[in-house]
Design a protein around this motif. Structure first.
Motif, PDB file in Angstrom:
ATOM      1  N   ARG A 119       0.815  -1.225   0.000  1.00  0.00           N
ATOM      2  CA  ARG A 119       0.000   0.000   0.000  1.00  0.00           C
ATOM      3  C   ARG A 119       0.848   1.274   0.000  1.00  0.00           C
ATOM      4  NH1 ARG A 119      -4.995   1.665   0.263  1.00  0.00           N
ATOM      5  NH2 ARG A 119      -5.540   3.590   1.326  1.00  0.00           N
ATOM      6  N   SER A 120       1.843   1.360   0.865  1.00  0.00           N
ATOM      7  CA  SER A 120       2.640   2.592   0.926  1.00  0.00           C
ATOM      8  C   SER A 120       3.466   2.779  -0.342  1.00  0.00           C
ATOM      9  CB  SER A 120       3.537   2.609   2.169  1.00  0.00           C
ATOM     10  OG  SER A 120       4.473   1.562   2.118  1.00  0.00           O
ATOM     11  N   GLU A 121       3.949   1.686  -0.912  1.00  0.00           N
ATOM     12  CA  GLU A 121       4.680   1.784  -2.184  1.00  0.00           C
ATOM     13  C   GLU A 121       3.756   2.208  -3.319  1.00  0.00           C
ATOM     14  OE1 GLU A 121       8.114  -1.667  -1.507  1.00  0.00           O
ATOM     15  OE2 GLU A 121       6.103  -2.244  -2.180  1.00  0.00           O
ATOM     16  N   ARG A 122       2.521   1.744  -3.287  1.00  0.00           N
ATOM     17  CA  ARG A 122       1.536   2.129  -4.301  1.00  0.00           C
ATOM     18  C   ARG A 122       1.260   3.622  -4.252  1.00  0.00           C
ATOM     19  NH1 ARG A 122      -2.849  -2.410  -5.514  1.00  0.00           N
ATOM     20  NH2 ARG A 122      -1.524  -4.220  -5.348  1.00  0.00           N
ATOM     21  N   LEU A 123       1.108   4.145  -3.039  1.00  0.00           N
ATOM     22  CA  LEU A 123       0.863   5.580  -2.882  1.00  0.00           C
ATOM     23  C   LEU A 123       1.995   6.399  -3.486  1.00  0.00           C
ATOM     24  CD1 LEU A 123      -0.522   5.635   0.764  1.00  0.00           C
ATOM     25  CD2 LEU A 123      -1.772   6.313  -1.297  1.00  0.00           C
ATOM     26  N   GLN A 124       3.214   6.019  -3.192  1.00  0.00           N
ATOM     27  CA  GLN A 124       4.379   6.736  -3.711  1.00  0.00           C
ATOM     28  C   GLN A 124       4.517   6.557  -5.219  1.00  0.00           C
ATOM     29  OE1 GLN A 124       6.056   8.910  -1.865  1.00  0.00           O
ATOM     30  NE2 GLN A 124       7.144   9.491  -3.704  1.00  0.00           N
ATOM     31  N   ASN A 125       4.207   5.366  -5.689  1.00  0.00           N
ATOM     32  CA  ASN A 125       4.350   5.024  -7.104  1.00  0.00           C
ATOM     33  C   ASN A 125       3.490   5.919  -7.999  1.00  0.00           C
ATOM     34  OD1 ASN A 125       5.374   3.281  -9.220  1.00  0.00           O
ATOM     35  ND2 ASN A 125       3.403   2.248  -9.222  1.00  0.00           N
ATOM     36  N   GLY A 153      -7.065   1.118  -4.259  1.00  0.00           N
ATOM     37  CA  GLY A 153      -7.718   2.351  -4.677  1.00  0.00           C
ATOM     38  C   GLY A 153      -6.775   3.522  -4.876  1.00  0.00           C
ATOM     39  N   THR A 154      -5.487   3.305  -4.733  1.00  0.00           N
ATOM     40  CA  THR A 154      -4.540   4.424  -4.815  1.00  0.00           C
ATOM     41  C   THR A 154      -4.474   5.036  -6.213  1.00  0.00           C
ATOM     42  OG1 THR A 154      -2.698   2.871  -5.082  1.00  0.00           O
ATOM     43  CG2 THR A 154      -3.108   3.688  -2.865  1.00  0.00           C
ATOM     44  N   THR A 155      -4.472   4.230  -7.244  1.00  0.00           N
ATOM     45  CA  THR A 155      -4.408   4.772  -8.610  1.00  0.00           C
ATOM     46  C   THR A 155      -5.666   5.577  -8.918  1.00  0.00           C
ATOM     47  OG1 THR A 155      -3.043   2.927  -9.352  1.00  0.00           O
ATOM     48  CG2 THR A 155      -4.167   4.195 -11.055  1.00  0.00           C
ATOM     49  N   LEU A 156      -6.806   4.992  -8.683  1.00  0.00           N
ATOM     50  CA  LEU A 156      -8.072   5.667  -8.947  1.00  0.00           C
ATOM     51  C   LEU A 156      -8.187   6.946  -8.125  1.00  0.00           C
ATOM     52  CD1 LEU A 156     -10.657   5.310 -10.593  1.00  0.00           C
ATOM     53  CD2 LEU A 156     -11.598   4.022  -8.686  1.00  0.00           C
ATOM     54  N   ASN A 157      -7.789   6.884  -6.884  1.00  0.00           N
ATOM     55  CA  ASN A 157      -7.882   8.051  -6.014  1.00  0.00           C
ATOM     56  C   ASN A 157      -6.958   9.177  -6.478  1.00  0.00           C
ATOM     57  OD1 ASN A 157      -9.329   9.055  -3.747  1.00  0.00           O
ATOM     58  ND2 ASN A 157      -7.423   9.013  -2.600  1.00  0.00           N
ATOM     59  N   GLU A 158      -5.767   8.833  -6.927  1.00  0.00           N
ATOM     60  CA  GLU A 158      -4.835   9.857  -7.430  1.00  0.00           C
ATOM     61  C   GLU A 158      -5.404  10.524  -8.683  1.00  0.00           C
ATOM     62  OE1 GLU A 158      -1.321  12.173  -7.215  1.00  0.00           O
ATOM     63  OE2 GLU A 158      -2.218  10.853  -5.732  1.00  0.00           O
ATOM     64  N   CYS A 159      -6.027   9.743  -9.561  1.00  0.00           N
ATOM     65  CA  CYS A 159      -6.679  10.322 -10.746  1.00  0.00           C
ATOM     66  C   CYS A 159      -7.792  11.281 -10.330  1.00  0.00           C
ATOM     67  CB  CYS A 159      -7.267   9.214 -11.619  1.00  0.00           C
ATOM     68  SG  CYS A 159      -6.060   8.199 -12.471  1.00  0.00           S
ATOM     69  N   CYS A 160      -8.594  10.876  -9.374  1.00  0.00           N
ATOM     70  CA  CYS A 160      -9.704  11.714  -8.907  1.00  0.00           C
ATOM     71  C   CYS A 160      -9.199  12.980  -8.228  1.00  0.00           C
ATOM     72  CB  CYS A 160     -10.601  10.914  -7.970  1.00  0.00           C
ATOM     73  SG  CYS A 160     -11.465   9.563  -8.803  1.00  0.00           S
ATOM     74  N   LYS A 161      -8.114  12.875  -7.510  1.00  0.00           N
ATOM     75  CA  LYS A 161      -7.515  14.045  -6.865  1.00  0.00           C
ATOM     76  C   LYS A 161      -7.140  15.095  -7.906  1.00  0.00           C
ATOM     77  CE  LYS A 161      -3.301  15.236  -4.341  1.00  0.00           C
ATOM     78  NZ  LYS A 161      -2.086  14.645  -3.745  1.00  0.00           N
ATOM     79  N   VAL A 162      -6.502  14.657  -8.982  1.00  0.00           N
ATOM     80  CA  VAL A 162      -6.086  15.562 -10.051  1.00  0.00           C
ATOM     81  C   VAL A 162      -7.310  16.181 -10.727  1.00  0.00           C
ATOM     82  CG1 VAL A 162      -4.930  15.623 -12.316  1.00  0.00           C
ATOM     83  CG2 VAL A 162      -3.868  14.406 -10.419  1.00  0.00           C
TER      84      VAL A 162
END
Length: 182
Positions: A119-125, A153-162
């Motif tokens: 999970r933490s690596e995904r967030l940074q990635n 959900g990290t990828t989807l969440n990062e897209c939504c953040k942007v």
């Protein structure tokens, strides 16, 4: 998922709602793996139809202005031959009669595969891996963003953040399957 429509109450998520139609297990898991990694692009029609069946039952689906899929980096898409989420988005857009954009959200970093990371690596990635190309086309819009699988959900969440930072008024995420329990 019994009801196929999940409401996320976690305030760290940038999407307002999420629609998930299947649990990531069994035959669905096998089909998604074949679709994504074993050159079965024609599966997109079935996945889009499944999403359409659920979305078309929802009261507010007609308020969606645009459908966007989670982008792949151009190198990864070239290697795979297609963006699996975009193929589903295109078909879903046809079924719903909603515009689909492949160019409004782009992946600027060629990230490692999320499936191999914790999970933490995904967030940074995926941090700073996406960019909105036309803020005016996103500002004030209701967006349906589509991905094939939701794990952390990290990828989807990062897209939504942007997208939210670019002014999107509402974002509904839609995925074919998830392994998460809500």
């Amino acid at each position: 998922m019994k009801n196929g429509n999940l409401k996320i109450v976690n305030s760290s998520n940038y999407f307002d709602d999420i629609i998930c139609i299947c649990e990531y297990s069994g035959v669905i898991k096998e089909a998604l793996i074949r679709y994504k990694f074993f050159n079965k692009p024609s599966y997109h029609r079935t996945f889009a139809q499944m999403l359409y069946n659920k979305i078309s039952e929802m009261a507010e689906w007609e308020k969606v202005d645009i459908i966007i899929s989670v982008p792949l980096h151009c190198k990864k898409e070239h290697k795979r031959g297609y963006n699996q989420s975009h193929l589903i988005s295109k078909q879903l857009g046809k079924l719903l009669g909603i515009e689909v954009s492949k160019s409004l959200l782009v992946r600027t970093k060629n990230t490692d595969s999320q499936s191999l990371l914790n999970r933490s690596e995904r967030l940074q990635n995926v941090k700073d891996a996406f960019r909105v190309t036309n803020v005016n086309a996103v500002d004030g819009k209701s967006i349906l963003i589509l991905d094939d699988i939701l794990t952390t959900g990290t990828t989807l969440n990062e897209c939504c953040k942007v997208l939210k930072n670019a002014g999107a008024s509402k974002i509904t995420a839609a995925v074919v399957a998830t392994g998460r329990k809500f």
